[in-house]
Design an enzyme around this catalytic site. Structure first.
Site, PDB file in Angstrom:
ATOM      1  N   VAL A  52      24.051 -46.529 -17.464  1.00 42.16           N
ATOM      2  CA  VAL A  52      23.879 -47.600 -18.445  1.00 42.16           C
ATOM      3  C   VAL A  52      25.188 -47.987 -19.140  1.00 42.16           C
ATOM      4  O   VAL A  52      25.271 -49.050 -19.738  1.00 42.16           O
ATOM      5  CB  VAL A  52      22.834 -47.186 -19.504  1.00 42.16           C
ATOM      6  CG1 VAL A  52      23.410 -46.161 -20.478  1.00 42.16           C
ATOM      7  CG2 VAL A  52      22.295 -48.386 -20.255  1.00 42.16           C
ATOM      8  N   TYR A  53      26.218 -47.163 -19.039  1.00 43.04           N
ATOM      9  CA  TYR A  53      27.471 -47.469 -19.735  1.00 43.04           C
ATOM     10  C   TYR A  53      28.095 -48.752 -19.176  1.00 43.04           C
ATOM     11  O   TYR A  53      28.477 -48.814 -18.009  1.00 43.04           O
ATOM     12  CB  TYR A  53      28.467 -46.320 -19.599  1.00 43.04           C
ATOM     13  CG  TYR A  53      28.108 -45.061 -20.339  1.00 43.04           C
ATOM     14  CD1 TYR A  53      27.113 -45.033 -21.317  1.00 43.04           C
ATOM     15  CD2 TYR A  53      28.773 -43.869 -20.073  1.00 43.04           C
ATOM     16  CE1 TYR A  53      26.787 -43.872 -21.984  1.00 43.04           C
ATOM     17  CE2 TYR A  53      28.460 -42.693 -20.750  1.00 43.04           C
ATOM     18  CZ  TYR A  53      27.461 -42.705 -21.694  1.00 43.04           C
ATOM     19  OH  TYR A  53      27.125 -41.548 -22.360  1.00 43.04           O
ATOM     20  N   ASN A  54      28.180 -49.764 -20.044  1.00 37.85           N
ATOM     21  CA  ASN A  54      28.754 -51.055 -19.669  1.00 37.85           C
ATOM     22  C   ASN A  54      28.133 -51.605 -18.391  1.00 37.85           C
ATOM     23  O   ASN A  54      28.814 -52.120 -17.508  1.00 37.85           O
ATOM     24  CB  ASN A  54      30.277 -50.942 -19.539  1.00 37.85           C
ATOM     25  CG  ASN A  54      30.915 -50.516 -20.848  1.00 37.85           C
ATOM     26  OD1 ASN A  54      30.620 -51.075 -21.901  1.00 37.85           O
ATOM     27  ND2 ASN A  54      31.754 -49.497 -20.797  1.00 37.85           N
ATOM     28  N   GLY A  56      26.905 -50.221 -15.832  1.00 42.08           N
ATOM     29  CA  GLY A  56      27.337 -49.618 -14.574  1.00 42.08           C
ATOM     30  C   GLY A  56      28.829 -49.668 -14.332  1.00 42.08           C
ATOM     31  O   GLY A  56      29.328 -49.024 -13.393  1.00 42.08           O
TER      32      GLY A  56
END
Length: 325
Positions: A52-54, A56
């Site tokens: 979920v960080y940025n 992907g």
């Protein structure tokens, strides 16, 4: 850098983890490469990301560095699933289908054939936990995952998942839990830490520097180049800019002055050596901040200073909870 066993497992990780939450957005690929190189050169091995960080991009940036910048065998690679949301029947959550689809996506972005530590990013009340845990078993059996853990679970959620997983005839135990833990956030000591110790899960603290507040940089305002001044991360930092936090930060600064070190090192050393903690996960903005964090490796807090910091930051613990020390 010292390495520690992660939970009741054979997996060893550096006692400091490199977090990548800002990679692919505030941290460029070039800066990420510099950080990763410096971290591994210092003896670090544990690198943590999430799908979920940025959206992907963090995994994509990291995937472009593994093998080219540092050898795959030098990295204990950790990522997470559950929180990523996309359209379609397998677009998020902790269902078996969503999780296994998310795993394939992570492997593709990271350009690897397996994940060393795959973590459930959050509890999903809409899915039976037995189904969620079955996805972890399938991931390990397939060879795509080596070990499994959880993140942001409460004490009862951790105990439930760990007990169910351990009861299986050929079980793959949960070995870690990733939670916010610092001098400014000690709520996990009420229930999560006792549950983790009882069930053999190692603690992986995120935001061990109180989202940057424990560095002391915000005592006299908001630096223009800080995360608190960023549109994306200002609310994240403001959470810990309170009167109580100010008192704790002053104590950390006083301790640092007395020891001839930085507030950052004091705060990091404190959480690193708490009961059950294996590896605090730092999220440096640049290589300079990373270097500052690495300096904590040589610091062991004197008993009197640790006791003073314990006292000024002590969480409220009442019946039926108990203290760990």
């Amino acid at each position: 850098m010292e390495h520690r066993q992660l939970g009741h497992s054979g997996l060893r990780v550096s006692r400091l983890g490199l977090g990548t939450m800002t990679w692919g957005h505030d941290t460029t690929a070039e800066e990420a490469a510099s950080q990763l190189t410096a971290f591994v050169d210092a003896g670090g091995s544990f690198v943590d990301t999430a799908d979920v960080y940025n959206d992907g991009e963090s995994e994509t940036v990291l995937g472009g560095l593994i093998g080219d910048v540092v050898p795959r065998e030098n990295i204990v690679l950790a990522t997470k699933a559950v929180a990523r949301r996309t359209e379609g029947p397998f677009g998020g959550g902790a269902s078996r289908g969503a999780l296994l689809t998310a795993l394939d996506g992570s492997l593709s972005r990271l350009k690897v054939d397996h994940i060393d530590l795959w973590q459930l990013h959050a509890w999903d009340a809409s899915v039976p936990v037995e189904e969620t845990l079955s996805a972890l078993d399938a991931a390990i059996t397939s060879g795509k995952v080596r070990y499994v853990g959880i993140s942001n679970y409460s004490g009862w959620q951790l105990a439930t998942a760990a007990t169910l997983q351990a009861a299986k005839p050929a079980h793959h135990p949960l070995i870690s839990t990733q939670v916010e833990y610092s001098l400014l956030e000690r709520g996990v000591e009420r229930e999560v830490v006792p549950a983790a110790l009882h069930h053999g899960l190692g603690l992986l603290p995120w935001a061990p520097l109180g989202r940057g507040v424990l560095t002391g940089k915000y005592r006299n305002g908001t630096p223009a180049d800080s995360r608190a001044a960023s549109q994306n991360l200002s609310r994240y930092v403001e959470h810990h800019r309170t009167e109580r936090a100010a008192r704790i930060v002053q104590a950390v600064v006083t301790a640092a002055d007395g020891l001839g070190t930085s507030p950052l090192c004091v705060a990091l050393a404190w959480v690193r050596d708490r009961p059950g903690v294996i590896a605090p996960i730092i999220g440096p903005k640049d290589t300079g901040q990373l270097t500052g964090c690495l300096a904590a490796e040589d610091l062991e807090l004197p008993r009197a200073i640790r006791a003073a910091l314990d006292d000024v930051s002590a969480p409220t613990i009442t019946y039926p909870e108990r203290r760990m020390d």
